[in-house]
Enzyme design. Structure first.
Site, mmCIF file in Angstrom:
data_model
loop_
_atom_site.group_PDB
_atom_site.id
_atom_site.type_symbol
_atom_site.label_atom_id
_atom_site.label_comp_id
_atom_site.label_asym_id
_atom_site.label_seq_id
_atom_site.Cartn_x
_atom_site.Cartn_y
_atom_site.Cartn_z
ATOM 1 N N TYR A 456 35.010 39.627 40.500
ATOM 2 C CA TYR A 456 35.844 38.490 39.430
ATOM 3 C C TYR A 456 35.091 37.278 39.414
ATOM 4 C CZ TYR A 456 39.299 36.379 37.795
ATOM 5 O OH TYR A 456 40.859 35.002 37.345
ATOM 6 N N SER A 536 41.142 41.397 33.998
ATOM 7 C CA SER A 536 40.947 40.655 34.011
ATOM 8 C C SER A 536 39.980 39.478 33.330
ATOM 9 C CB SER A 536 41.832 39.340 34.164
ATOM 10 O OG SER A 536 42.871 38.124 34.237
ATOM 11 N N ASP A 619 51.218 43.333 28.541
ATOM 12 C CA ASP A 619 50.687 42.650 29.105
ATOM 13 C C ASP A 619 50.886 41.350 28.244
ATOM 14 O OD1 ASP A 619 48.606 40.979 30.325
ATOM 15 O OD2 ASP A 619 47.035 42.464 30.505
ATOM 16 N N HIS A 654 50.357 43.004 33.780
ATOM 17 C CA HIS A 654 49.600 42.199 33.533
ATOM 18 C C HIS A 654 48.666 42.952 34.734
ATOM 19 C CE1 HIS A 654 45.395 40.307 33.242
ATOM 20 N NE2 HIS A 654 45.512 39.498 33.969
#
Length: 686
Positions: A456, A536, A619, A654
């Site tokens: 991430y 994301s 989203d 999302h």
């Protein structure tokens, strides 16, 4: 163009933008318009699902995923008044149900079942807040994965909703006043386009029960600060309204307060500079205990007297340590401090004056959440999880220090069949980066293990051990699961975070690429057996790394990614990420963004890894146009034979609140895709 696949026609437009003297083509700008993209979406999904349906392992993977997900999952209990509240999912329910009970031994009653609100499970229960006496529940519902919520109020005793109905709530909870007559919340003005319009000028309101939203009392707004947002929270003693002022995703905030015992009391700007993160743990008379990273990037606790709020009068209660302070609770007249030590949890119990500290024994190395409650409570609950331990809830008697298992899931697998290790590897600049590696015991380090590398690396988010049925199945079928603890996260405090932001963002990609190199050098995998995955900001990570090093990976799974770094700030809440990424309107930031933007760094004639992009049509955080444009450009540039496809979920957003059926379907598609492109037959499947 691959010789094996015919992709839908993505017409190239002639749009060209100039940034700081640099002409940048944007041929797929038309895909930002949902109406124009409609037929393209259907055509892409047909190609993708036609391919996925041919994969021999897909049905058996989906069947086993369904078995693994079919276990009882409990949320953390909490008490208001004389009642307990908790969420529970029987196993395959699309949404967890909210229950209440008069005691821990009493029969639980359904308070709110979101599964009854839609036929396909796409209405999700998001935020909840119960009044101090346990009489009323404020709850927020999201439809089709949107960040937008509608708030309603339910009478706990009768299970009936009151007339209250609040709309256009986003990025907000609710906090009740102690007279049980209303609550504070934040909202935006009604947008013209709820899925694309930029979100500015949030306002803080007080809603009184039984009144229409139009009569809600405006508590605070800043017409001169369109990017400021406000979270209102009532202190445990009911005396103060705390107003946390946020600006984008920067962890620095302001802290204001209002004395609720004084009619028409002014709002006091206690901390009025965006220089640190401030979070009030509790108060004692005129003293606030505040967790902060001010001059302490790994966190500490300060006592601030509101009568003498100047920083020279602050008193340090819990000093900064080598570990990262995540949160502090005030329970049983003690502080319970949650720290991260090399990305796993340790807990310490401390006196209110910081004079003593003792370690709290945990079940193992993993992640812990919870320890909620009131200052006078002697009871608290916490949850423990690891890569091979489903989230288990413990009840702790703080007077004796004894913890007992309160709820323990039963999942159809043997944790003793798996092993977890943590390694430290050098990044490009020599910094040691932690990485967890989990797999079945007894694997051979021959470079032929199908390996999934996850990361991430952003927004101060800490990636710590946790249980997931889908990753368990990946390991069950023979895969290695590696999780890199990249800079940009919060695992080692604000310094670690800042090392991966703005002009340092390339550092995050270097950390991830170095993780892949280490896995290959250590004979876990080879470049033909290695896949990367992230969502994301992690989708941006995957997109940047696959464009920078297409030779290093066999497969890429970017989910709901930020792929257009020159236009991310044009939609919904994207402007808020400028605190993390910088702004394309700034000349120096533009150079950095343009250099790694996944959309703008695809090179025609390159053989890219097999790619399955995933996004969703609702989203409204990372708008799906990011993924649409990246998919169109990737298919046009790709010269290899591997599939490069996009899977577009409908009636989803999302990720938050996604129904279990959609989660299982998507996971099955991803794992089946990887078994095909990494060329291995899943073990353990009939």
């Amino acid at each position: 163009m691959s010789s094996f696949f015919t992709y839908p026609d993505s017409v190239k437009g002639k749009q060209v933008d100039t940034y700081h003297g640099v002409a940048v083509a944007d041929p797929y700008r038309w895909l930002e318009d949902p109406e124009q993209a409609h037929k393209w979406i259907a055509a892409q999904n047909k190609v993708t699902f036609d391919y996925l349906e041919t994969l021999s392992a897909r049905d058996t993977i989906q069947a086993r995923l369904t078995e693994l997900w079919n276990y009882e999952r409990y949320g953390m209990p909490f008490k208001r008044g004389d009642r307990y509240f908790f969420r529970k999912n029987d196993g395959l329910q699309n949404q967890s149900i909210l229950y209440t009970q008069s005691s821990l031994e009493a029969e639980a009653q359904v308070l709110l079942d979101p599964n009854a609100l839609s036929t396909d499970g796409t209405v999700a229960l998001m935020n909840t807040a119960v009044s101090e006496n346990g009489q009323y529940l404020t709850y927020g519902l999201s439809t089709a994965g949107s960040d937008w919520m509608e708030f309603r109020v339910r009478d706990v005793a009768t299970g009936e909703d009151l007339s209250d109905h609040l709309q256009w709530v986003k990025f907000s909870g609710a906090s009740w006043t102690h007279d049980h007559q209303g609550f504070f919340y934040s909202r935006y003005a009604k947008p013209e386009n709820e899925f694309e319009q930029v979100n500015h000028y949030q306002k803080l309101y007080y809603h009184r029960l039984g009144t229409p939203q139009s009569e809600d009392r405006l508590i605070y707004e800043r017409t001169d600060q369109k990017e400021w947002g406000f979270n209102g929270s009532v202190t445990e003693d009911g005396r103060y309204l705390l107003i946390y002022v946020w600006r984008g995703t920067d962890p620095k905030n302001l802290l204001f307060y209002q004395d609720l015992q004084q009619p028409d009391a002014p709002i006091v700007e206690l901390l009025d500079e965006f220089e640190a993160d401030y979070s009030v743990i509790g108060c004692d008379g005129s003293t606030f205990w505040i967790q902060t990273d001010l001059k302490a990037p790994r966190g500490r606790v300060m006592a601030v007297d509101m009568n003498r709020p100047e920083k020279e009068h602050w008193q340090e209660i819990i000093p900064e340590t080598a570990d990262t302070l995540q949160s502090v609770s005030l329970i049983n007249d003690q502080f319970i401090a949650n720290y991260l030590q090399d990305a796993h949890t340790i807990i310490k119990i401390m006196a209110l004056d910081g004079s003593s500290s003792q370690d709290f024994e945990l079940p193992g190395i993993g992640s812990v959440s919870g320890f909620g409650g009131k200052r006078a409570d002697a009871e608290t609950f916490y949850a423990f999880t690891s890569f091979t331990t489903p989230t288990t809830i413990y009840r702790c008697d703080l007077t004796t220090g004894i913890s007992q298992v309160f709820r323990q899931p039963q999942v159809d697998f043997d944790p003793n069949d798996y092993e977890t290790r943590q390694v430290f590897y050098p990044s490009k600049d020599g910094t040691q980066i932690p990485m967890f590696i989990v797999h079945r015991k007894g694997i051979e380090l021959n470079g032929q293990n199908p390996t999934l590398l996850y990361g991430y690396g952003g927004f101060n988010v800490s990636i710590t051990p946790s249980f997931s049925a889908q990753y368990l199945q990946w390991m069950e079928i023979g895969g290695v699961y590696a999780i890199a603890t990249l800079r940009g996260g919060g695992e080692y405090g604000e310094t670690w975070h800042q090392a991966g932001t703005k002009h340092n963002k390339q550092t995050v990609f270097d950390d991830f690429i170095a993780a892949a190199d280490w896995l290959i050098a250590s004979n876990y995998a080879s470049s033909t057996k290695l896949a990367i995955m992230g969502g994301s900001n992690g989708g941006l990570l995957v997109g940047a790394c696959m464009t920078q090093r297409p030779d290093l990976f066999a497969a890429a799974l970017p989910a709901v990614g930020v792929m257009d770094m020159l236009r991310f700030n044009k939609f919904t809440i994207g402007w808020a990420w400028e605190a993390e990424y910088g702004s394309p309107e700034n000349a120096e930031d533009f150079k950095t963004l343009y250099a790694y933007s996944p959309l703008h760094n695809l090179k025609e004639g390159t053989a890219y890894p097999a790619t399955l992009i995933t996004t969703a049509d609702h989203d409204d955080r990372v708008v799906p146009a990011h993924s649409f444009k990246f998919a169109a450009a990737l298919q046009a540039a790709h010269s290899g034979q591997a599939p490069v496809m996009i899977r577009i979920e409908t009636k989803a957003g999302h990720g938050a609140g996604k129904p279990i059926t959609k989660i299982i379907d998507e996971a099955a598609d991803k794992w089946a895709f990887l078994t095909e492109v990494l060329d291995f037959y899943p073990s353990g499947l009939s």
